[in-house]
Design an enzyme around this catalytic site. Sequence first.
Site, PDB file in Angstrom:
ATOM      1  N   ASP A 118       7.665   8.201  -9.149  1.00 22.04           N
ATOM      2  CA  ASP A 118       8.041   9.548  -8.723  1.00 22.04           C
ATOM      3  C   ASP A 118       8.827  10.217  -9.837  1.00 22.04           C
ATOM      4  OD1 ASP A 118      10.210   7.714  -8.287  1.00 22.04           O
ATOM      5  OD2 ASP A 118      11.234   9.257  -7.117  1.00 22.04           O
ATOM      6  N   GLU A 139      12.575   6.696  -6.332  1.00 24.76           N
ATOM      7  CA  GLU A 139      13.759   6.437  -7.142  1.00 24.76           C
ATOM      8  C   GLU A 139      14.620   7.680  -7.336  1.00 24.76           C
ATOM      9  OE1 GLU A 139      16.494   5.628 -10.397  1.00 24.76           O
ATOM     10  OE2 GLU A 139      14.966   7.207 -10.388  1.00 24.76           O
ATOM     11  N   HIS A 195      15.361  14.472 -16.388  1.00 21.82           N
ATOM     12  CA  HIS A 195      16.042  15.286 -15.349  1.00 21.82           C
ATOM     13  C   HIS A 195      16.302  16.718 -15.798  1.00 21.82           C
ATOM     14  CE1 HIS A 195      17.674  11.735 -12.770  1.00 21.82           C
ATOM     15  NE2 HIS A 195      16.581  11.386 -13.411  1.00 21.82           N
TER      16      HIS A 195
HETATM   17 ZN   LIG Z   1      14.155   6.896 -13.914  1.00 25.26          ZN
HETATM   18 ZN   LIG Z   2      15.342   9.709 -13.245  1.00 24.88          ZN
END
Ligand SMILES: [Zn+2]
Ligand SMILES: [Zn+2]
Lengths: 482, 482
Positions: free
Chosen positions: A102, A168, A449
């Site tokens: 994911d 995750e 991220h």
């Molecule tokens: Zn990761």
């Molecule tokens: Zn991550």
Amino acid sequence: MAPQLESYYKAIDGLTDTFIDRLAEAVAIPSISAEEARRPDVVKMGHWLKSQLETLGASMEARELGKRPGKEHLTLPPAIIGRYPAKKDESKRTILVYGHYDVQPAEKSDGWNTEPFKLSVDSKGRMYGRGSTDDKGPVLGWVNAIQAHQKAGIEFPVNLLMCFEGMEEYGSEGLDDFIIAECKPGKFFEDADAVCISDNYWLGTEKPCLTYGLRGCSYYSIEISGPGQDLHSGVYGGTAQEPMTDLVRVMGGLVDTNGTILIPGIKDLVAPVTDDEQALYKNIAFEMSNLYESIGSETGIFPDKERTLMGRWRYPSLSIHGVEGAFSAPGAKTVIPAKVIGKFSIRTVPNMEPDDVDKLVYAHVEKAFAGLKSKNTLKVSLQHSGKWWVASPKHWNFTAAAKAVEKVWGVKPDLTREGGSIPVTLTFEQATGKNVLLLPMGSSTDAAHSINEKLDKKNYIEGIKLLGSYLHYVAEEPMSVA
Amino acid sequence: MAPQLESYYKAIDGLTDTFIDRLAEAVAIPSISAEEARRPDVVKMGHWLKSQLETLGASMEARELGKRPGKEHLTLPPAIIGRYPAKKDESKRTILVYGHYDVQPAEKSDGWNTEPFKLSVDSKGRMYGRGSTDDKGPVLGWVNAIQAHQKAGIEFPVNLLMCFEGMEEYGSEGLDDFIIAECKPGKFFEDADAVCISDNYWLGTEKPCLTYGLRGCSYYSIEISGPGQDLHSGVYGGTAQEPMTDLVRVMGGLVDTNGTILIPGIKDLVAPVTDDEQALYKNIAFEMSNLYESIGSETGIFPDKERTLMGRWRYPSLSIHGVEGAFSAPGAKTVIPAKVIGKFSIRTVPNMEPDDVDKLVYAHVEKAFAGLKSKNTLKVSLQHSGKWWVASPKHWNFTAAAKAVEKVWGVKPDLTREGGSIPVTLTFEQATGKNVLLLPMGSSTDAAHSINEKLDKKNYIEGIKLLGSYLHYVAEEPMSVA
Ligand SMILES: [Zn+2]
Ligand SMILES: [Zn+2]
Ligand SMILES: [Zn+2]
Ligand SMILES: [Zn+2]
């Protein structure tokens, strides 16, 4: 020593385009675990990964993890687990590898220069796309390593157990219980000899590292309440005790500007630094300019590398994250909030036992509040805690990885820790009772991220060589050291 | 003395149903100034009010106030201004009255027991509806007073100038400049002899009051910034100086739990309390239970009425409202905010000059921050300020109102101040140079700005008597005192 590696590397170089295409295919599936509407894409991604491995002859299973707690209409994506070769070779070591399929949310409008779900390779070989480095590139590293062994016609050096999850980036819901259950005797992961997780990053951009430690995290709330509802400061200012006044006074006594935790007793829980350990920090490839570049300012606490790295990895820290219930929007609202919740967390290190930390935090906050002689009401509580993790970097699992790094990259890796936590690491260590290695593929500039996440082509391709080499060196390590 | 009042009162009693119907009609128009989509309803309400007064023979104008600053697609609702009788009687005093025809937002789902835009009268005569007490009831009080004079066949005792606005609940945009311009020689409001504003509330539920003072408000921001973007506390906790740490330490030194302002010099700006003034507080109808009921707890600062009322009206207070830029949602986010803005305000009283307060605040905050020896950057600034207001309650404007209260309600009114600000009060005082009186109609339990806003039928009907009586007593006050 590992004489077959040259033909393995050659096979990888010949498959480069295939491997990049495979990553592009993976990136094109927007498997965002945080967004309910994307749940079908997460599931699709899991099945795509399973079928890639099945095509290569692995024995795979999609294991359902049930419903999402608190959101019973949402089925959790499956854990994709498997074994390669399909039939266990009892003469070989068994390595359990983990990754996640994911990804974090992404929209072009967040500021991406390219479509986040279309892998875009620029002239410098930077491959942009959501999930490229976190964690689809590393997960496909294992898939590609299997294919390159087949193409090169060399025997796979270990039994590979695989555990790939799809939640995750949203708290790994359902995974802990699953891992613990599957590590029990007679279950899927029971025969793992060691664990390798590829889901972190080099400390910088030039030098690979092996990671042997992570800080823990204990997250607290300080709730102070008084009035029955929010009040207008014109009418009640000067007549009612204000919870926000008490909260800032209590939070002002938690930590100072230079990061010194002001809670008595915390320091005493920290394991003393040995001379050996101190020496380790000197040679790590890290400059203060790396810090300044990544924080975007020169507002560091320490002027030198050693204390900065120790501040990140080796010592606890306390951060105040914010206040719930107070006025937080732009503008000027003249409210006296009735109930405010201050949030802070402590990053923990050996030998801080979470329970001991809780006791010291509660005692300090309660004493500070009592000192205010306020009529308001205090509640201090733990929101969650995850323990720190430190592995032995002298274990064969690390020795093999270090040899692989030296072979592929031509340098000895730095032995590093990380300041953040990867909770699954501790779960694997506790469930298997075996050594766990964090073996990163990407570099510090990959922007996991963030917008414009990327994986350098070089890190991907050499990373595939690294993962395979690691398995070959694992196979060569003396059995007695286990 | 004011012999015609009895027939005026009788006319009001006979018109009760008409007056309640008129309020119901007004409440039914959802004139919410804060919601763009309701702008047509605000405008409709203004024109409805204008036509009600025109029907009664007043000379009315709808004055456009232009576009909304920063939202140029939104036209401001007009100021509805007028004069009654249409032709000025030079032998009579001229009283300028102010009110607003816009209301706070309301949705049944906020927790209303009845439809907010349908006036619902219960068996105890409580008339529920948005705007009933704030400020449609009082505004219609003037309309109804005119009608009752006509029905009773008695002469209107003064020249009435009216100023009704439609943006009060959203910062009175555009109004200040308009008032200042229209009070100039040759303009609409030039000949006002005094001003009467009916837009506040009794201190309790039983005893009427006249309000002669309001606190001011100076609203400040403390912005502390360091990193170029938000950081992850795992990676950067213990290595970077955190703006939030600095902010809570600086804000923790502003005020204590008992409301004592810790900024040196503020106390010295406050006018000393005289013995006369001290004596005033003893007889005011107020119990500590009123405070506890309205704040919904017993977390008051002072145990006694006098100090509580002085804390609200007579002394400055400092409230910390919240933090912008930090984590404010429920849950646990491990962020180090890069830039945080603490918000606080000081309620000011005579003789605090806003500029002097600013200087003391800046000096204190800058010194506190310097003491931290932080590498972060501080900016402290004023968001807005409004000055306190105190009128002379010995002026004929107050004397007339006090007589009217005694006549209608049978008690001498309390002379009160308020802790909050009504900025238009000071604008009228400065623009006209005349005495301004705050003459409330509703009571402390009316829940203006809250769910289940109401106006008691008794306060409405007796309030209409009060407004008219006030004008009659104004006419009787000796001219020499002007
Ligand atoms: Zn990761
Ligand atoms: Zn991550
Ligand atoms: Zn109002
Ligand atoms: Zn209002």
